[in-house]
Design an enzyme around this catalytic site. Structure first.
Site, PDB file in Angstrom:
ATOM      1  NE  ARG A 157      43.457 105.276 -40.166  1.00 33.21           N
ATOM      2  CZ  ARG A 157      44.106 104.200 -40.752  1.00 33.21           C
ATOM      3  NH1 ARG A 157      43.611 103.371 -41.374  1.00 33.21           N
ATOM      4  NH2 ARG A 157      45.440 104.002 -40.920  1.00 33.21           N
ATOM      5  CB  SER A 196      48.101 108.944 -39.057  1.00 38.22           C
ATOM      6  OG  SER A 196      48.761 108.119 -39.425  1.00 38.22           O
ATOM      7  CD  GLU A 220      43.761 108.185 -38.293  1.00 40.19           C
ATOM      8  OE1 GLU A 220      44.275 107.849 -37.386  1.00 40.19           O
ATOM      9  OE2 GLU A 220      44.358 108.083 -39.461  1.00 40.19           O
TER      10      GLU A 220
HETATM   11  N1  EPU Z   1      56.203 110.078 -46.098  1.00 42.61           N
HETATM   12  C1  EPU Z   1      57.013 111.197 -46.142  1.00 42.61           C
HETATM   13  N2  EPU Z   1      57.401 111.708 -45.124  1.00 42.61           N
HETATM   14  C2  EPU Z   1      56.774 111.577 -44.153  1.00 42.61           C
HETATM   15  C3  EPU Z   1      56.089 110.489 -43.886  1.00 42.61           C
HETATM   16  C4  EPU Z   1      55.584 109.693 -44.875  1.00 42.61           C
HETATM   17  O1  EPU Z   1      57.575 111.439 -47.524  1.00 42.61           O
HETATM   18  O2  EPU Z   1      57.419 112.187 -43.171  1.00 42.61           O
HETATM   19  C5  EPU Z   1      55.734 109.472 -47.494  1.00 42.61           C
HETATM   20  C6  EPU Z   1      56.525 107.856 -47.053  1.00 42.61           C
HETATM   21  O3  EPU Z   1      57.848 107.949 -47.634  1.00 42.61           O
HETATM   22  C7  EPU Z   1      55.857 107.080 -48.169  1.00 42.61           C
HETATM   23  C8  EPU Z   1      54.323 107.577 -47.991  1.00 42.61           C
HETATM   24  O4  EPU Z   1      54.537 108.938 -47.433  1.00 42.61           O
HETATM   25  O5  EPU Z   1      56.009 107.306 -49.547  1.00 42.61           O
HETATM   26  C9  EPU Z   1      53.468 106.979 -46.786  1.00 42.61           C
HETATM   27  O6  EPU Z   1      53.731 106.820 -45.816  1.00 42.61           O
HETATM   28  P1  EPU Z   1      53.783 105.621 -44.622  1.00 42.61           P
HETATM   29  O7  EPU Z   1      54.047 104.418 -45.372  1.00 42.61           O
HETATM   30  O8  EPU Z   1      54.537 106.051 -43.375  1.00 42.61           O
HETATM   31  O9  EPU Z   1      52.252 105.545 -44.348  1.00 42.61           O
HETATM   32  P2  EPU Z   1      51.249 106.925 -44.077  1.00 42.61           P
HETATM   33  O10 EPU Z   1      50.500 106.997 -45.201  1.00 42.61           O
HETATM   34  O11 EPU Z   1      51.845 108.098 -43.636  1.00 42.61           O
HETATM   35  C10 EPU Z   1      49.325 105.293 -43.311  1.00 42.61           C
HETATM   36  C11 EPU Z   1      48.471 105.177 -41.950  1.00 42.61           C
HETATM   37  C12 EPU Z   1      48.911 104.643 -40.734  1.00 42.61           C
HETATM   38  C13 EPU Z   1      49.699 103.287 -41.179  1.00 42.61           C
HETATM   39  C14 EPU Z   1      50.622 103.197 -42.345  1.00 42.61           C
HETATM   40  C15 EPU Z   1      50.942 101.958 -42.778  1.00 42.61           C
HETATM   41  C16 EPU Z   1      46.693 106.900 -42.245  1.00 42.61           C
HETATM   42  C17 EPU Z   1      46.053 108.183 -41.925  1.00 42.61           C
HETATM   43  N3  EPU Z   1      47.934 106.479 -41.817  1.00 42.61           N
HETATM   44  O12 EPU Z   1      50.393 106.362 -42.892  1.00 42.61           O
HETATM   45  O13 EPU Z   1      48.283 104.234 -39.633  1.00 42.61           O
HETATM   46  O14 EPU Z   1      50.526 102.771 -39.842  1.00 42.61           O
HETATM   47  O15 EPU Z   1      50.070 104.116 -43.347  1.00 42.61           O
HETATM   48  O16 EPU Z   1      50.151 101.230 -43.444  1.00 42.61           O
HETATM   49  O17 EPU Z   1      46.078 106.401 -43.280  1.00 42.61           O
HETATM   50  C18 EPU Z   1      47.071 105.733 -38.136  1.00 42.61           C
HETATM   51  O18 EPU Z   1      46.051 105.664 -38.605  1.00 42.61           O
HETATM   52  O19 EPU Z   1      47.291 106.354 -36.828  1.00 42.61           O
HETATM   53  C19 EPU Z   1      48.363 105.198 -38.688  1.00 42.61           C
HETATM   54  C20 EPU Z   1      49.607 105.217 -37.947  1.00 42.61           C
END
Ligand code: EPU
Length: 337
Positions: A160, A237, A333
């Site tokens: 990012r 995010s 972010e």
């Molecule tokens: N999780 C929770 N509770 C929640 C949300 C997430 O426990 O409410 C846990 C999930 O179960 C999982 C982990 O956190 O084990 C990661 O969650 P997720 O796969 O939804 O991805 P993220 O890390 O929350 C990142 C990016 C997203 C991108 C997704 C998929 C960042 C800041 N965000 O989210 O990007 O779509 O991975 O690759 O790195 C964005 O930047 O705007 C964005 C949407």
């Protein structure tokens, strides 16, 4: 179009926050940027407004990047080189490359925003970051009054992050990206590094996915988890996933065994901010008109009528609760204007 006075920015940010710009111009060709009036005073380069928190009125010039165009500029034995204007909608561009038979961007389907903004924060999702398939970009430098070209190394991509954020060029309005070239290798391989994607394809009984299958799976996952900004205003995010040292990660894992951890190449560990926020009690919780989304706690949502001040209040409360419970700082972010 030439400059106009006092434009309403509430329709130009996906959090739907109120604010007006003292000066505003919609940019549809790169050459317009050389106008002398655009080099004076404070300036903000606006793309799709999907990674932006408006604090209120902006006493400067907003340049709204709407340069169109997409084309194949070069092809060699290994790859297609595809160029797009900064104002092209990112998702539409990705779908167009797939239709043309030039896969490689499918994992980044349905990300809001514009092509020109994509390299600034090195957008990423589902096992792919834009820096991995980036070739070069052109930007107008308001200080040097010249167009500059940046290759992949010069962009200094990280999670990012890019040189545009590292050097403060984005926030200061020094550079306006006008077009981006992507290098899409002809030797295509399905990118299924992300477990959610593998699971989604398995549930569809697809063992050998096409690029279109991957795009469709990712669109479905995103639609399930993430709110549509047209219905529930949000900026994706809201926090970065924090990267912490191994000692803290190990200590947290002892106290919280289910904490998701992603080891990084440098020995540090990335944690899931969404998990931390959920455990801190914020999933589906509101403070005034701003809350954290019930299906994905990392996404901050405007429940209706929020201002930049409301967003900041909720952000600070979430950060404080995560810090109190886990001793981890989470950073926003989006850009704050
Ligand atoms: N999780 C929770 N509770 C929640 C949300 C997430 O426990 O409410 C846990 C999930 O179960 C999982 C982990 O956190 O084990 C990661 O969650 P997720 O796969 O939804 O991805 P993220 O890390 O929350 C990142 C990016 C997203 C991108 C997704 C998929 C960042 C800041 N965000 O989210 O990007 O779509 O991975 O690759 O790195 C964005 O930047 O705007 C964005 C949407």
């Amino acid at each position: 179009m030439t400059e106009v006075a006092a434009a309403d920015l509430s329709l130009f940010n996906t959090l739907a926050l109120p604010g007006r710009a003292a000066r505003y111009a919609r940019i549809v060709t790169a050459d317009q940027l050389a106008a002398r009036a655009f080099s004076e005073g404070r300036r903000f380069i606006l793309g799709g407004g999907s990674n932006l928190v408006l604090s209120g009125d902006f006493d400067g010039l907003v340049l709204h990047m709407a340069i169109p165009g997409k084309r194949l500029i070069h092809e060699d034995t290994d790859a297609f080189y595809v160029e797009a204007g900064a104002g092209e909608n990112w998702h539409d561009f990705v779908q167009w490359t797939l239709q043309q038979g030039w896969p490689g961007l499918e994992n980044l389907s349905l990300i809001p925003g514009t092509v020109g903004a994509a390299p600034i924060q090195n957008i990423g999702a589902y096992g792919l970051e834009v820096g991995e398939i980036f070739h070069a970009l052109t930007a107008w430098d308001f200080e040097k009054q010249a167009f500059l070209t940046f290759g992949r190394e010069q962009c200094r991509f990280a999670y990012r992050d890019s040189v545009f954020k590292q050097e403060g060029w984005h926030l200061s309005g020094r550079m306006a990206i006008t077009s981006v070239v992507f290098r899409l290798p002809k030797a295509w391989q399905a990118n299924m590094r992300y477990a959610d994607v593998t699971q989604e394809l398995a549930s569809r009984n697809i063992a050998t996915p096409t690029p279109r299958d991957i795009a469709d799976a990712i669109i479905a996952i995103r639609q399930r988890k993430l709110p549509d900004p047209a219905i529930t205003p949000n900026a994706g995010s809201f926090f970065h996933n924090p990267v912490v040292d191994l000692v803290l990660a190990d200590a947290l894992a002892r106290d919280f065994p289910t904490l998701p951890r992603y080891p990084q190449a440098d020995g540090r560990v990335k944690l899931a901010a969404g998990w931390l926020i959920e455990q801190a009690g914020w999933k589906g919780k509101n403070l005034g008109p701003v809350g954290m989304y019930e299906k994905q706690a990392l996404v901050l949502v405007n429940r209706g009528g929020a201002t930049g001040t409301d967003v900041r209040r909720t952000m600070l409360a979430v950060q404080a609760d995560v810090r109190a419970k886990f001793a981890v700082d989470i950073t926003p972010e989006p850009i704050f204007l």
